[in-house]
Design a protein around this motif. Structure first.
Motif, PDB file in Angstrom:
ATOM      1  N   LYS A   1       0.154   9.393 -10.446  1.00  0.00           N
ATOM      2  CA  LYS A   1      -0.655   9.191 -11.661  1.00  0.00           C
ATOM      3  C   LYS A   1      -1.856  10.147 -11.670  1.00  0.00           C
ATOM      4  O   LYS A   1      -2.162  10.766 -12.688  1.00  0.00           O
ATOM      5  CB  LYS A   1      -1.137   7.745 -11.720  1.00  0.00           C
ATOM      6  CG  LYS A   1      -1.854   7.421 -13.020  1.00  0.00           C
ATOM      7  CD  LYS A   1      -2.334   6.003 -13.056  1.00  0.00           C
ATOM      8  CE  LYS A   1      -3.692   5.944 -13.709  1.00  0.00           C
ATOM      9  NZ  LYS A   1      -4.550   4.922 -13.145  1.00  0.00           N
ATOM     10  N   GLN A   2      -2.503  10.266 -10.517  1.00  0.00           N
ATOM     11  CA  GLN A   2      -3.685  11.144 -10.450  1.00  0.00           C
ATOM     12  C   GLN A   2      -3.323  12.591 -10.727  1.00  0.00           C
ATOM     13  O   GLN A   2      -4.046  13.301 -11.418  1.00  0.00           O
ATOM     14  CB  GLN A   2      -4.334  11.024  -9.077  1.00  0.00           C
ATOM     15  CG  GLN A   2      -5.165   9.774  -8.965  1.00  0.00           C
ATOM     16  CD  GLN A   2      -5.893   9.699  -7.640  1.00  0.00           C
ATOM     17  OE1 GLN A   2      -6.131  10.716  -7.014  1.00  0.00           O
ATOM     18  NE2 GLN A   2      -6.227   8.503  -7.229  1.00  0.00           N
TER      19      GLN A   2
ATOM     20  N   ASP B   1       0.100   5.951  -7.153  1.00  0.00           N
ATOM     21  CA  ASP B   1      -1.261   6.364  -7.490  1.00  0.00           C
ATOM     22  C   ASP B   1      -1.422   7.885  -7.408  1.00  0.00           C
ATOM     23  O   ASP B   1      -2.034   8.500  -8.279  1.00  0.00           O
ATOM     24  CB  ASP B   1      -2.246   5.676  -6.544  1.00  0.00           C
ATOM     25  CG  ASP B   1      -3.666   5.839  -7.012  1.00  0.00           C
ATOM     26  OD1 ASP B   1      -3.911   5.601  -8.214  1.00  0.00           O
ATOM     27  OD2 ASP B   1      -4.532   6.216  -6.204  1.00  0.00           O
TER      28      ASP B   1
ATOM     29  N   SER C   1       0.835  -1.208   0.000  1.00  0.00           N
ATOM     30  CA  SER C   1       0.000   0.000   0.000  1.00  0.00           C
ATOM     31  C   SER C   1       0.861   1.244   0.000  1.00  0.00           C
ATOM     32  O   SER C   1       0.495   2.276  -0.582  1.00  0.00           O
ATOM     33  CB  SER C   1      -0.897   0.053   1.234  1.00  0.00           C
ATOM     34  OG  SER C   1      -1.624  -1.117   1.344  1.00  0.00           O
TER      35      SER C   1
ATOM     36  N   PHE D   1       1.962   1.560  -3.590  1.00  0.00           N
ATOM     37  CA  PHE D   1       0.776   1.874  -4.397  1.00  0.00           C
ATOM     38  C   PHE D   1       0.345   3.330  -4.177  1.00  0.00           C
ATOM     39  O   PHE D   1       0.057   4.054  -5.121  1.00  0.00           O
ATOM     40  CB  PHE D   1      -0.377   0.934  -4.053  1.00  0.00           C
ATOM     41  CG  PHE D   1      -1.629   1.240  -4.815  1.00  0.00           C
ATOM     42  CD1 PHE D   1      -1.799   0.775  -6.111  1.00  0.00           C
ATOM     43  CD2 PHE D   1      -2.645   2.012  -4.244  1.00  0.00           C
ATOM     44  CE1 PHE D   1      -2.943   1.087  -6.823  1.00  0.00           C
ATOM     45  CE2 PHE D   1      -3.791   2.323  -4.953  1.00  0.00           C
ATOM     46  CZ  PHE D   1      -3.945   1.858  -6.249  1.00  0.00           C
ATOM     47  N   GLY D   2       0.329   3.757  -2.935  1.00  0.00           N
ATOM     48  CA  GLY D   2      -0.078   5.127  -2.584  1.00  0.00           C
ATOM     49  C   GLY D   2       0.784   6.162  -3.293  1.00  0.00           C
ATOM     50  O   GLY D   2       0.268   7.138  -3.842  1.00  0.00           O
TER      51      GLY D   2
END
Ligand code: ADP
Ligand code: MG
Length: 261
Positions: free
Chosen positions: A49-50, A46, A39, A42-43
């Motif tokens: 990307k956002q 992510d 996580s 991933f955090g």
């Protein structure tokens, strides 16, 4: 601590500045046992990307020159019962863009043609597509100037490259032959190559007069309408909505009414 600084710097150098900004908070969350290592990674990825998507959308939004940012969610369909909501929903999936088809919005002033064209465009921008918006008078002035300065080919690209070209307000200005030919060329070049969203207050039977040439009008409509979703709005002007109650006349002037409906 040095390692932390270096990691933050490496993330920035590798083009992940947003992840770098979140590093401390994510490390803290791991230390507190709140998130797993997966996580944690991933955090960071992510958030990066956002942020990229947000910036890309903002850049495409600016390039699109949309006159405002009204969405389909902002549109009150109950005010305009002649609109087939399913047709708009279907268009909002943007499958028509993948198929290089067109959307033509027809109706008198104030019924929401521009709003719906912008709403569909906003949806497209959100999904990563490119849009360019111009009213017909803007488009003609721009291309005519380019023609006079020998830059038509270069300028044309601006209108050919985007996934969606919005041509708004077709019908308020009558075109001379040169303008009609330029528009015809543009529609031919985008035909089956890229979508057009066009709005007009004039029905197709009046386009001969609008383009000052019945032959060009027929040939243009042939291409525009071959793969097109025509949305015909017959209703009251939303601009005069409040005033209708106060006793104002809400029907548009007769010269702006379509010849057939
Ligand atoms: P048109 O292009 O057909 O002349 P517009 O899309 O510019 O009309 O609409 C005129 C104004 O009324 C805009 O501010 C638009 O957002 C608003 N509007 C029109 N129809 C609706 C609707 N059904 N729900 C919400 N706002 C609307
Ligand atoms: Mg409009």
């Amino acid at each position: 601590m040095l390692e932390l600084e270096q990691t933050r710097e490496l993330l920035t150098q590798l083009g992940l500045p947003t992840a770098a900004g979140l590093l401390d908070a994510q490390l803290e969350a791991v230390a507190q046992g709140e998130i797993t290592y997966l996580s944690f990674l991933f955090g960071l990825l992510d958030v990066e990307k956002q942020e990229r998507q947000r910036r890309s959308e903002e850049v495409r939004m600016k390039f699109s020159r949309l006159p405002h940012r009204k969405t389909l969610q902002d549109f009150d369909f109950s005010f305009q019962p002649s609109i087939d909501v399913r047709q708009i929903k279907e268009s909002s999936t943007l499958a028509f863009v993948a198929r290089k088809e067109n959307v033509v919005l027809l109706g008198p002033p104030g019924v929401g043609k521009t709003h719906l064209a912008v709403g569909l465009s906003m949806q497209a921008l959100r999904t990563g597509l490119t849009v360019y918006y111009a009213t017909l008078p803007q488009l003609i002035a721009d291309l005519r100037k380019a023609l006079q300065t020998g830059k038509l080919e270069t300028k044309m690209k601006r209108y050919l490259r985007p996934d969606i070209l919005v041509i708004d307000e077709v019908g308020y200005m009558q075109l001379d032959r040169q303008a009609a030919e330029v528009l015809f060329r543009l529609v031919c070049l985008r035909y089956e190559n890229g979508s057009i969203i066009l709005t007009s207050n004039k029905f197709f039977t009046n386009w001969g007069e609008l383009l000052s040439d019945a032959v060009i009008a027929t040939a243009l409509l042939d291409r525009l309408l071959h793969h097109a979703h025509v949305i015909n709005i017959r209703g009251e002007s939303y601009r005069l909505k409040g005033r209708a109650k106060a006793g104002f006349k809400t029907t548009p002037p007769t010269i702006l009414q379509p010849a057939i409906s």
